[in-house]
Design an enzyme around this catalytic site. Structure first.
Site, short mmCIF file in Angstrom:
data_model
loop_
_atom_site.label_atom_id
_atom_site.label_comp_id
_atom_site.label_asym_id
_atom_site.label_seq_id
_atom_site.Cartn_x
_atom_site.Cartn_y
_atom_site.Cartn_z
N ASP A 152 -0.27 5.19 0.88
CA ASP A 152 0.05 5.90 2.13
C ASP A 152 0.12 5.15 3.27
OD1 ASP A 152 -0.94 8.26 0.58
OD2 ASP A 152 -2.47 7.47 -0.33
N ASP A 194 0.60 -0.92 0.02
CA ASP A 194 -0.56 0.10 0.38
C ASP A 194 0.54 1.33 -0.21
OD1 ASP A 194 -1.99 1.31 0.24
OD2 ASP A 194 -2.17 1.31 2.66
#
Length: 244
Positions: A42, A40
């Site tokens: 953020d 991922d």
């Protein structure tokens, strides 16, 4: 990590040159060789929580919504999906443009997480991917400013019909890497991302950068930082995938 979260998460170990997972809850040991890492962005590779909080607070104020309630629905999701959930009477596409404008005002307030550059540069080019609900252009700009490399495989929110918490984005990344999902390790920070990774059949490392360990307890293991995650990856990946 609480005792309950510890029981629900799994612990990684390495024996006899193979990669193993020991599930504390049931005491089961599953041996598997891992070939790829799906990150991922953020909250994992970029320290973006503060900037995103300001953006969503400003948007909620503009629309007369409860800012804290809106914020709780943002993690791991596409902005349009958050709008659909918290303000179903609004046009998600139009609101995305408003959010984009607020985001541009933040400028370069999206620095790399500590240890991100070192970890990504240590991975073989074909051994990792980005899987984010964000969009391509902002990620490229932020990685460029932060000196982070970009992998060959990148999956963004616009690349799938059903974004996180659905498994589609992680399944697409695994397919593009020509790896079985069961041989992929997902690194996440949000419950929606953990749910997506597990639904795809991946092993999930959760970093407690934006959520507590109990909130991420469906992951296979919870760690406090990207640096700690790297130590697990070093023991789980095949020797030729990570250059320590």
């Amino acid at each position: 990590m609480t005792e309950d979260a510890g029981r629900r998460c799994s612990a990684f170990c390495s024996t006899s040159g193979q990669q193993q997972i020991t599930t504390r809850t049931f005491g089961i040991v599953v041996t598997m060789t891992f070939s790829a890492v799906l990150f991922d962005v953020d909250g994992v590779l970029l320290d973006s929580a503060a900037a995103h909080h300001r953006i969503w607070n400003a948007w909620a104020t503009l629309r007369g919504l409860d800012a804290e309630d809106v914020w709780q629905h943002t993690f791991g999701r596409r902005p349009e999906d958050t709008v659909r959930q918290v303000a179903p009477d609004l046009d998600p596409a139009a609101e995305r443009q408003v959010l984009n404008g607020l985001m541009r005002k933040e400028g370069d307030a999206f620095p790399p997480m500590e240890g991100a550059a070192h970890l990504l540069n240590a991975l073989q080019p074909g051994a990792w991917a980005l899987v984010t609900s964000g969009s391509r252009q902002p990620v490229h700009e932020r990685f460029g400013r932060g000196g982070l490399p970009l992998p060959e495989v990148q999956v963004y929110g616009e690349d799938v019909i059903n974004a996180k918490p659905h498994p589609d984005a992680y399944l697409l990344a695994a397919t593009r890497l020509r790896s079985e999902p069961q041989r992929c390790i997902v690194v996440e920070d949000a419950p929606a991302g953990v749910t997506a990774g597990k639904a795809a059949g991946c092993t999930v490392i959760a970093i407690t950068s934006t959520h507590s360990a109990p909130q991420l307890a469906d992951a296979d293991v919870c760690v406090s930082s990207l640096t700690e995650a790297k130590s697990h990856l070093a023991s789980l990946l095949a020797a030729d995938q990570l250059m320590m």
